[in-house]
Scaffold this motif. Structure first.
Motif, PDB file in Angstrom:
ATOM      1  N   SER A   1     -46.638  43.604 -29.594  1.00  0.00           N
ATOM      2  CA  SER A   1     -46.262  44.635 -28.727  1.00  0.00           C
ATOM      3  C   SER A   1     -44.859  45.000 -29.029  1.00  0.00           C
ATOM      4  O   SER A   1     -44.378  45.896 -28.294  1.00  0.00           O
ATOM      5  N   GLY A   2     -44.231  44.232 -29.392  1.00  0.00           N
ATOM      6  CA  GLY A   2     -42.627  44.531 -29.766  1.00  0.00           C
ATOM      7  C   GLY A   2     -42.575  45.708 -30.642  1.00  0.00           C
ATOM      8  O   GLY A   2     -41.641  46.551 -30.169  1.00  0.00           O
ATOM      9  N   PHE A   3     -43.271  46.093 -31.541  1.00  0.00           N
ATOM     10  CA  PHE A   3     -43.175  47.185 -32.274  1.00  0.00           C
ATOM     11  C   PHE A   3     -42.847  48.628 -31.499  1.00  0.00           C
ATOM     12  O   PHE A   3     -41.897  49.329 -31.314  1.00  0.00           O
ATOM     13  N   PRO A   4     -44.097  48.789 -30.565  1.00  0.00           N
ATOM     14  CA  PRO A   4     -43.991  50.153 -29.896  1.00  0.00           C
ATOM     15  C   PRO A   4     -42.812  50.274 -28.691  1.00  0.00           C
ATOM     16  O   PRO A   4     -42.272  50.904 -28.369  1.00  0.00           O
ATOM     17  N   VAL A   5     -42.849  48.767 -28.077  1.00  0.00           N
ATOM     18  CA  VAL A   5     -41.825  48.744 -27.199  1.00  0.00           C
ATOM     19  C   VAL A   5     -40.315  48.870 -27.366  1.00  0.00           C
ATOM     20  O   VAL A   5     -39.484  49.852 -26.855  1.00  0.00           O
ATOM     21  N   GLN A   6     -40.097  48.539 -28.992  1.00  0.00           N
ATOM     22  CA  GLN A   6     -38.704  48.625 -29.326  1.00  0.00           C
ATOM     23  C   GLN A   6     -38.592  50.114 -29.708  1.00  0.00           C
ATOM     24  O   GLN A   6     -37.596  50.826 -29.532  1.00  0.00           O
ATOM     25  N   LYS A   7     -39.418  50.738 -30.522  1.00  0.00           N
ATOM     26  CA  LYS A   7     -39.453  51.800 -31.152  1.00  0.00           C
ATOM     27  C   LYS A   7     -39.341  53.084 -30.004  1.00  0.00           C
ATOM     28  O   LYS A   7     -38.374  53.976 -30.080  1.00  0.00           O
ATOM     29  N   LEU A   8     -40.272  53.173 -28.951  1.00  0.00           N
ATOM     30  CA  LEU A   8     -40.089  53.830 -27.822  1.00  0.00           C
ATOM     31  C   LEU A   8     -38.990  53.890 -26.795  1.00  0.00           C
ATOM     32  O   LEU A   8     -38.362  54.827 -26.442  1.00  0.00           O
ATOM     33  N   SER A   9     -38.339  52.505 -26.629  1.00  0.00           N
ATOM     34  CA  SER A   9     -37.048  52.591 -26.017  1.00  0.00           C
ATOM     35  C   SER A   9     -35.792  53.053 -26.708  1.00  0.00           C
ATOM     36  O   SER A   9     -34.888  53.546 -26.119  1.00  0.00           O
ATOM     37  N   SER A  10     -35.992  52.810 -28.058  1.00  0.00           N
ATOM     38  CA  SER A  10     -35.137  53.529 -28.910  1.00  0.00           C
ATOM     39  C   SER A  10     -35.149  55.053 -28.790  1.00  0.00           C
ATOM     40  O   SER A  10     -33.899  55.796 -28.800  1.00  0.00           O
ATOM     41  N   TYR A  11     -36.344  55.504 -28.905  1.00  0.00           N
ATOM     42  CA  TYR A  11     -36.329  56.896 -29.090  1.00  0.00           C
ATOM     43  C   TYR A  11     -36.176  57.434 -27.674  1.00  0.00           C
ATOM     44  O   TYR A  11     -35.369  58.788 -27.868  1.00  0.00           O
ATOM     45  N   TYR A  12     -36.379  56.865 -26.500  1.00  0.00           N
ATOM     46  CA  TYR A  12     -35.906  57.582 -25.147  1.00  0.00           C
ATOM     47  C   TYR A  12     -34.628  56.908 -24.590  1.00  0.00           C
ATOM     48  O   TYR A  12     -34.030  57.111 -23.788  1.00  0.00           O
ATOM     49  N   LYS A  13     -34.011  56.391 -25.576  1.00  0.00           N
ATOM     50  CA  LYS A  13     -32.359  55.543 -25.401  1.00  0.00           C
ATOM     51  C   LYS A  13     -32.496  54.986 -24.101  1.00  0.00           C
ATOM     52  O   LYS A  13     -31.698  55.045 -23.081  1.00  0.00           O
ATOM     53  N   ILE A  14     -33.397  53.815 -23.953  1.00  0.00           N
ATOM     54  CA  ILE A  14     -33.543  53.174 -22.889  1.00  0.00           C
ATOM     55  C   ILE A  14     -32.934  51.494 -23.268  1.00  0.00           C
ATOM     56  O   ILE A  14     -33.153  51.092 -24.279  1.00  0.00           O
ATOM     57  N   GLN A  15     -31.779  51.238 -22.495  1.00  0.00           N
ATOM     58  CA  GLN A  15     -31.272  49.853 -22.703  1.00  0.00           C
ATOM     59  C   GLN A  15     -32.140  48.650 -22.267  1.00  0.00           C
ATOM     60  O   GLN A  15     -33.219  48.899 -21.547  1.00  0.00           O
ATOM     61  N   LEU A  16     -32.045  47.557 -22.977  1.00  0.00           N
ATOM     62  CA  LEU A  16     -32.721  46.546 -23.015  1.00  0.00           C
ATOM     63  C   LEU A  16     -32.981  45.925 -21.460  1.00  0.00           C
ATOM     64  O   LEU A  16     -34.066  45.848 -21.027  1.00  0.00           O
ATOM     65  N   SER A  17     -31.749  46.209 -20.896  1.00  0.00           N
ATOM     66  CA  SER A  17     -31.634  45.645 -19.353  1.00  0.00           C
ATOM     67  C   SER A  17     -32.329  46.654 -18.587  1.00  0.00           C
ATOM     68  O   SER A  17     -32.660  46.083 -17.451  1.00  0.00           O
ATOM     69  N   ASP A  18     -33.062  47.733 -18.836  1.00  0.00           N
ATOM     70  CA  ASP A  18     -33.713  48.727 -18.255  1.00  0.00           C
ATOM     71  C   ASP A  18     -35.130  48.844 -18.583  1.00  0.00           C
ATOM     72  O   ASP A  18     -35.813  49.678 -18.041  1.00  0.00           O
ATOM     73  N   ILE A  19     -35.659  47.718 -19.173  1.00  0.00           N
ATOM     74  CA  ILE A  19     -36.915  47.504 -19.626  1.00  0.00           C
ATOM     75  C   ILE A  19     -37.519  46.406 -18.631  1.00  0.00           C
ATOM     76  O   ILE A  19     -37.014  45.463 -18.276  1.00  0.00           O
ATOM     77  N   ILE A  20     -38.887  46.885 -18.054  1.00  0.00           N
ATOM     78  CA  ILE A  20     -39.544  46.051 -17.289  1.00  0.00           C
ATOM     79  C   ILE A  20     -40.977  45.818 -17.959  1.00  0.00           C
ATOM     80  O   ILE A  20     -41.576  46.754 -18.299  1.00  0.00           O
ATOM     81  N   VAL A  21     -41.280  44.529 -18.425  1.00  0.00           N
ATOM     82  CA  VAL A  21     -42.558  44.270 -18.933  1.00  0.00           C
ATOM     83  C   VAL A  21     -43.569  43.297 -18.054  1.00  0.00           C
ATOM     84  O   VAL A  21     -43.060  42.427 -17.418  1.00  0.00           O
TER      85      VAL A  21
END
Length: 192
Positions: free
Chosen positions: A73-93
């Protein structure tokens, strides 16, 4: 949640018909319900994920269902958060949790993986556990059934009766984080 940047909500599960309505896919089920509430539809992306994006409660939001299997799961979450410029603290899993009784919801931040391979993969991909989580209890197996068989098993009739309520509570937990931040959401959701 930081101002102006987007918020990502990632629901964990496994792709494929054989995994539909299994305990391990509760993250997918809750994301589908959240997308419905936000009037958003999922599309496939090049990053091994289905994605829906739009505006919800005055925030730019990206909903994500990794299609890479749980332990990757880490690959798509990391890639898309980078693509959309979303900070780690703004991710909800949003994910299943064996350590909580079926249906119990807990909000967490900056917490270890607790043996959950999807969460371990996300922590490894970012090199940090500084994201938010909505933990959805699926209970521990009774008797001889192992943990893997339990999470990959289908909901039993008693669980199916409660599922709609559990999914609504999971969506409410996500909305609480989006609207008021993780600390406020923990105070609200984790009391029960």
């Amino acid at each position: 949640m930081s101002q102006n940047s987007g918020i990502m909500v990632a629901g964990l599960g496994n792709p494929g018909r054989e995994y539909v309505q299994t305990r391990h896919n509760i993250g997918f089920i809750i994301l589908d319900a959240l997308a419905t509430r936000a009037c958003l539809g999922f599309k496939n992306t090049r990053f091994q994920a289905q994605c829906a994006k739009g505006v919800f409660h005055q925030h730019r939001i990206v909903l994500l269902k990794p299609q890479s299997y749980m332990n990757r799961s880490g690959f798509p979450v990391q890639k898309l958060s980078s693509y959309y410029k979303i900070q780690l603290s703004d991710i909800i899993v949003v994910h299943d949790d064996l350590d909580l009784p079926f249906g119990r919801i807990r909000v967490a931040h900056n917490r270890g993986h607790g043996g959950h391979n999807g969460i371990r993969s996300i922590i490894d991909a970012f090199g940090s556990k500084g994201f938010n989580r909505v933990r959805v209890g699926v209970g521990r197996p009774h008797g001889e059934s192992g943990a893997v068989g339990h999470v990959l098993g289908k909901f039993v009739p008693g669980e199916m009766k409660q599922l709609e309520e559990v999914v609504a509570a999971g969506v409410d937990a996500c909305v609480a984080i989006i609207e008021n931040g993780v600390t406020s959401a923990m105070n609200l959701i984790n009391r029960g």
